[in-house]
Scaffold this active site. Structure first.
Site, short mmCIF file in Angstrom:
data_model
loop_
_atom_site.label_atom_id
_atom_site.label_comp_id
_atom_site.label_asym_id
_atom_site.label_seq_id
_atom_site.Cartn_x
_atom_site.Cartn_y
_atom_site.Cartn_z
CB CYS A 1 -2.56 53.06 -15.10
SG CYS A 1 -1.37 53.18 -13.74
CD GLN B 1 7.27 50.87 -8.99
OE1 GLN B 1 6.51 51.35 -9.81
NE2 GLN B 1 8.47 51.36 -8.75
CG HIS C 1 3.02 52.32 -13.13
ND1 HIS C 1 2.41 51.38 -12.33
CD2 HIS C 1 4.25 52.52 -12.59
CE1 HIS C 1 3.22 51.03 -11.35
NE2 HIS C 1 4.35 51.73 -11.48
CB CYS D 1 -1.47 48.14 -12.59
SG CYS D 1 -2.40 49.16 -11.44
CD GLU D 2 -3.60 44.28 -6.34
OE1 GLU D 2 -3.99 44.77 -5.28
OE2 GLU D 2 -3.15 43.12 -6.43
CG HIS D 3 -4.75 49.60 -7.83
ND1 HIS D 3 -3.79 50.42 -7.26
CD2 HIS D 3 -5.07 48.69 -6.88
CE1 HIS D 3 -3.56 50.03 -6.03
NE2 HIS D 3 -4.31 48.99 -5.76
CG HIS D 4 -5.82 51.49 -13.04
ND1 HIS D 4 -4.79 51.84 -12.20
CD2 HIS D 4 -6.85 52.34 -12.75
CE1 HIS D 4 -5.16 52.86 -11.44
NE2 HIS D 4 -6.40 53.18 -11.75
#
Length: 465
Positions: free
Chosen positions: A421, A392, A419, A349-352
């Site tokens: 996260c 995703q 996920h 995940c590029e956010h976390h």
């Protein structure tokens, strides 16, 4: 040292560490800023543009998630337990045990997560706690969960986590004894080269650990038998005679991963950045269990550089797949629907900067006289887009567009994912999953075709994932 040792807590007070009493907002605290700066170094080491839209806020999100996930360093068990002890005298003039006079109390199936101290990836924990009250007092049951969470919210190893929970409860409530059993699941994230060699990659490492104090110190004591018998209702079949051998000596996959041979030595600047993160979380990077952690984390993270895989999508010799016949067959202009189900994927995940993983289902129209796409080619496409920083929704679209470019249009893709996260941040939604759909061409206008494809998707396999 005991988890509730007075010197330990006095030192916390002297250092100004108080439960939930930080003055600044978490995003403005020096530790958060330092972690965010370190994350920028990691992203740049991956060759990413830290100013692109999807990554602008990633350093701060990662920093906040890590600090939330390790807030146990700044919590004091003593404050949790004190005030939660209640008088309960137990049996009078009778033979037996009950209430505050030696009756076994068990709290089962506490869902926790912790960060592995060897690789910094989160792992899941199912926690079972039992204690035997003494001194005619019992503790509020919710406090058992809260104490367990304090130690889970630190960089951990399963056995030490069990020992710390057990010790803290023993010193905090002064019972006749405490027992702790943990079922731990550690994601075994592959590198992309190993996936092409082993299509049946096992995604989890499991460990069961235990710890006991007081009347539970003797692992063959009858009270252990009572405790374990009640755990069998939860699928835990840990026999007293097997407890000593219940955990692997080295449970973290990063310690025996071959990725180091594939990727090469880690980037020194990135290693220094991870070392800075450990310090900012309140850990000692020189603690023997953490000395190799920065290098292991960087080697794992480098799996998600922009892939250099050569996807030879044209002129590939494709093997034939079976069309949908058992559940009906759709023909339209001498075309059929073909499917490839349950293609595994692993992504980041590029956010976390936390893993997500799952399966991809692909359906497409193909002319009868045309050779369908091979499973190996479709799996290669999935891996190509999986092994990079992703979301995703984008992953689903990219797979659909690539398959469509090979076939000329009519494609449907469903991605089912879990996920990490979702469990290792504030919401902590254990067992949740996410499904995304992309439809192109005829699938976007033909409900019957979509329905036929969707009903062939199998129920997710049961298991720890």
């Amino acid at each position: 040292m005991s988890a509730l040792d007075e010197g330990h807590f006095n030192a916390e007070l002297e250092n100004g560490v108080k439960l939930n009493c930080l003055g600044l907002g978490i995003q403005d605290q020096p530790e958060t800023v330092a972690i965010a700066d370190a994350v920028k170094v990691l992203l740049q080491g991956l060759g990413e543009d830290i100013n692109r839209e999807g990554l602008k806020k990633t350093p701060l999100r990662v920093a906040k998630a890590l600090r939330e996930g390790t807030k146990g360093y700044k919590q004091r068990v003593k404050e949790i337990v004190q005030g939660a002890l209640f008088p309960e005298v137990g049996l009078d003039d009778a033979v037996g045990q009950a209430g505050g006079a030696g009756g076994l109390v068990i709290v089962r199936d506490l869902d926790l997560f912790s960060y592995c101290e060897s690789c910094l990836l989160p792992f899941q924990v199912k926690c079972q706690i039992g204690y035997v009250p003494s001194g005619q007092r019992v503790v509020g049951l919710s406090k058992l969960s809260r104490v367990a969470d304090v130690f889970a919210k630190r960089l951990q190893d399963p056995q030490r986590l069990a020992d710390e929970i057990c010790s803290a409860l023993h010193h905090g409530i002064m019972p006749a004894g405490v027992a702790v059993v943990l079922q731990c699941l550690h994601i075994q994230f592959p590198n992309i080269e190993s996936l092409f060699l082993d299509s049946n990659h096992q995604g989890w490492v499991k460990a069961v650990v235990h710890s006991g104090s007081g009347v539970f110190e003797n692992e063959l004591a009858d009270v252990w038998g009572d405790f374990l018998s009640l755990l069998k209702f939860r699928g835990i079949n840990l026999d007293k005679t097997q407890m000593k051998d219940s955990v692997q000596q080295c449970w973290c996959p990063s310690r025996y991963s071959s990725s180091a041979k594939v990727i090469g030595p880690p980037n020194r600047g990135m290693v220094t950045a991870v070392t800075s993160i450990l310090s900012s979380l309140g850990e000692d990077p020189l603690r023997k269990e953490l000395v190799g952690t920065p290098s292991r984390f960087v080697k794992w993270l480098m799996n998600f550089q922009s892939p250099n895989l050569e996807m030879k999508l044209n002129g590939v010799a494709c093997g034939r797949m079976d069309p949908l016949k058992q559940n009906g067959q759709v023909s339209h202009n001498k075309q059929q629907i073909y499917t490839e189900l349950c293609l595994s994927f692993w992504s980041q995940c590029e956010h976390h900067l936390l893993p997500f993983y799952g399966v991809v289902h692909i359906g497409y129209y193909c002319a009868e006289e045309t050779t369908p796409l091979s499973k190996s080619l479709l799996q290669s496409i999935v891996h190509f887009y999986g092994f990079k920083l992703q979301v995703q929704e984008r992953l689903t679209r990219q797979i659909a567009e690539t398959v469509s470019s090979l076939l000329g249009g009519d494609v449907m893709v469903v991605v089912e994912a879990k996920h990490t996260c979702m469990i290792s941040r504030g919401i902590e939604k254990y067992g949740s999953s996410t499904a995304t759909i992309a439809v192109l061409g005829r699938f976007s206008t033909d409900p019957a075709a979509r329905a036929m494809f969707l009903k062939n998707i199998p129920n997710p396999a049961s298991g720890g994932s």
